[in-house]
Motif scaffolding. Structure first.
Motif, PDB file in Angstrom:
ATOM      1  N   ARG A   1       9.693   4.262  -0.164  1.00 38.06           N
ATOM      2  CA  ARG A   1       9.728   2.919  -0.757  1.00 38.06           C
ATOM      3  C   ARG A   1       9.176   2.884  -2.177  1.00 38.06           C
ATOM      4  N   GLY A   2       8.685   4.012  -2.648  1.00 39.76           N
ATOM      5  CA  GLY A   2       8.157   4.074  -4.007  1.00 39.76           C
ATOM      6  C   GLY A   2       6.827   3.371  -4.188  1.00 39.76           C
ATOM      7  N   ILE A   3       6.060   3.247  -3.114  1.00 38.98           N
ATOM      8  CA  ILE A   3       4.765   2.567  -3.171  1.00 38.98           C
ATOM      9  C   ILE A   3       3.717   3.551  -3.671  1.00 38.98           C
ATOM     10  N   PRO A   4       3.031   3.233  -4.772  1.00 34.76           N
ATOM     11  CA  PRO A   4       2.024   4.165  -5.297  1.00 34.76           C
ATOM     12  C   PRO A   4       0.747   4.146  -4.453  1.00 34.76           C
ATOM     13  N   THR A   5       0.031   5.249  -4.495  1.00 32.05           N
ATOM     14  CA  THR A   5      -1.273   5.307  -3.844  1.00 32.05           C
ATOM     15  C   THR A   5      -2.244   4.415  -4.620  1.00 32.05           C
ATOM     16  N   PRO A   6      -3.402   4.096  -4.058  1.00 35.37           N
ATOM     17  CA  PRO A   6      -4.356   3.252  -4.783  1.00 35.37           C
ATOM     18  C   PRO A   6      -4.741   3.809  -6.158  1.00 35.37           C
ATOM     19  N   LEU A   7      -4.719   5.114  -6.316  1.00 34.11           N
ATOM     20  CA  LEU A   7      -5.033   5.721  -7.608  1.00 34.11           C
ATOM     21  C   LEU A   7      -3.778   5.923  -8.453  1.00 34.11           C
ATOM     22  N   ALA A   8      -2.652   5.404  -7.990  1.00 39.22           N
ATOM     23  CA  ALA A   8      -1.363   5.519  -8.672  1.00 39.22           C
ATOM     24  C   ALA A   8      -0.921   6.970  -8.796  1.00 39.22           C
ATOM     25  N   ARG A   9      -1.368   7.770  -7.869  1.00 42.64           N
ATOM     26  CA  ARG A   9      -0.933   9.166  -7.816  1.00 42.64           C
ATOM     27  C   ARG A   9       0.062   9.288  -6.680  1.00 42.64           C
ATOM     28  N   SER A  10       1.098   9.993  -6.929  1.00 43.39           N
ATOM     29  CA  SER A  10       2.103  10.189  -5.887  1.00 43.39           C
ATOM     30  C   SER A  10       2.162  11.658  -5.556  1.00 43.39           C
ATOM     31  N   PRO A  11       2.606  12.037  -4.453  1.00 47.81           N
ATOM     32  CA  PRO A  11       3.051  11.206  -3.346  1.00 47.81           C
ATOM     33  C   PRO A  11       1.913  10.908  -2.375  1.00 47.81           C
ATOM     34  N   TRP A  12       2.197   9.982  -1.463  1.00 49.84           N
ATOM     35  CA  TRP A  12       1.276   9.722  -0.366  1.00 49.84           C
ATOM     36  C   TRP A  12       1.245  10.981   0.500  1.00 49.84           C
ATOM     37  N   THR A  13       0.088  11.276   1.042  1.00 51.01           N
ATOM     38  CA  THR A  13      -0.067  12.386   1.980  1.00 51.01           C
ATOM     39  C   THR A  13      -0.626  11.821   3.287  1.00 51.01           C
TER      40      THR A  13
ATOM     41  N   HIS B 158      -4.113  10.603   2.699  1.00 54.60           N
ATOM     42  CA  HIS B 158      -4.224   9.280   2.068  1.00 54.60           C
ATOM     43  C   HIS B 158      -4.105   8.182   3.120  1.00 54.60           C
ATOM     44  N   VAL B 159      -3.121   8.321   3.990  1.00 56.26           N
ATOM     45  CA  VAL B 159      -2.883   7.312   5.030  1.00 56.26           C
ATOM     46  C   VAL B 159      -4.088   7.240   5.962  1.00 56.26           C
ATOM     47  N   TYR B 160      -4.575   8.390   6.397  1.00 53.37           N
ATOM     48  CA  TYR B 160      -5.733   8.438   7.283  1.00 53.37           C
ATOM     49  C   TYR B 160      -6.928   7.731   6.645  1.00 53.37           C
ATOM     50  N   ASN B 161      -7.155   7.985   5.371  1.00 51.61           N
ATOM     51  CA  ASN B 161      -8.285   7.355   4.675  1.00 51.61           C
ATOM     52  C   ASN B 161      -8.157   5.837   4.658  1.00 51.61           C
ATOM     53  N   GLN B 162      -6.954   5.323   4.528  1.00 49.33           N
ATOM     54  CA  GLN B 162      -6.757   3.869   4.531  1.00 49.33           C
ATOM     55  C   GLN B 162      -6.987   3.292   5.926  1.00 49.33           C
ATOM     56  N   ILE B 163      -6.472   3.973   6.945  1.00 48.01           N
ATOM     57  CA  ILE B 163      -6.631   3.504   8.330  1.00 48.01           C
ATOM     58  C   ILE B 163      -8.098   3.494   8.734  1.00 48.01           C
ATOM     59  N   THR B 164      -8.838   4.506   8.310  1.00 47.52           N
ATOM     60  CA  THR B 164     -10.236   4.624   8.737  1.00 47.52           C
ATOM     61  C   THR B 164     -11.210   3.915   7.800  1.00 47.52           C
ATOM     62  N   SER B 165     -10.700   3.327   6.729  1.00 51.15           N
ATOM     63  CA  SER B 165     -11.579   2.534   5.864  1.00 51.15           C
ATOM     64  C   SER B 165     -12.047   1.300   6.632  1.00 51.15           C
ATOM     65  N   ARG B 166     -13.096   0.702   6.176  1.00 53.53           N
ATOM     66  CA  ARG B 166     -13.600  -0.511   6.848  1.00 53.53           C
ATOM     67  C   ARG B 166     -12.512  -1.580   6.903  1.00 53.53           C
TER      68      ARG B 166
END
Length: 75
Positions: free
Chosen positions: A39-51, A54-62
């Motif tokens: 979908r072309g969605i950038p990571t929070p740091l605007a670095r691509s690609p998502w790994t 990255h996804v795990y870190n978002q899920i496990t964030s508060r």
């Protein structure tokens, strides 16, 4: 402030909700990363690609954990 210091950028709420919803639907971290990249969605740091990490870190964030709990309660 020098580079690499301070609070990292937050994942936009709509992106975090998409990640959480996909995870709630039992998608793997790898598959979610693939969807975000397709979908072309950038990571929070605007670095691509998502790994998967990255996804795990978002899920496990508060914020991610709270959203996952809230959405899981709505059946």
């Amino acid at each position: 402030m020098s580079a690499g210091r301070g609070r990292p950028p937050r994942c936009p709420g709509d992106v975090l909700e998409l990640i959480v919803r996909l995870r709630r639907d039992h998608m793997t971290f790898r598959d979610i990363a693939h969807v975000l990249n397709a979908r072309g969605i950038p990571t929070p740091l605007a670095r691509s690609p998502w790994t998967p990490a990255h996804v795990y870190n978002q899920i496990t964030s508060r914020r991610g954990a709270e959203l996952l709990d809230r959405l899981s309660a709505v059946v």
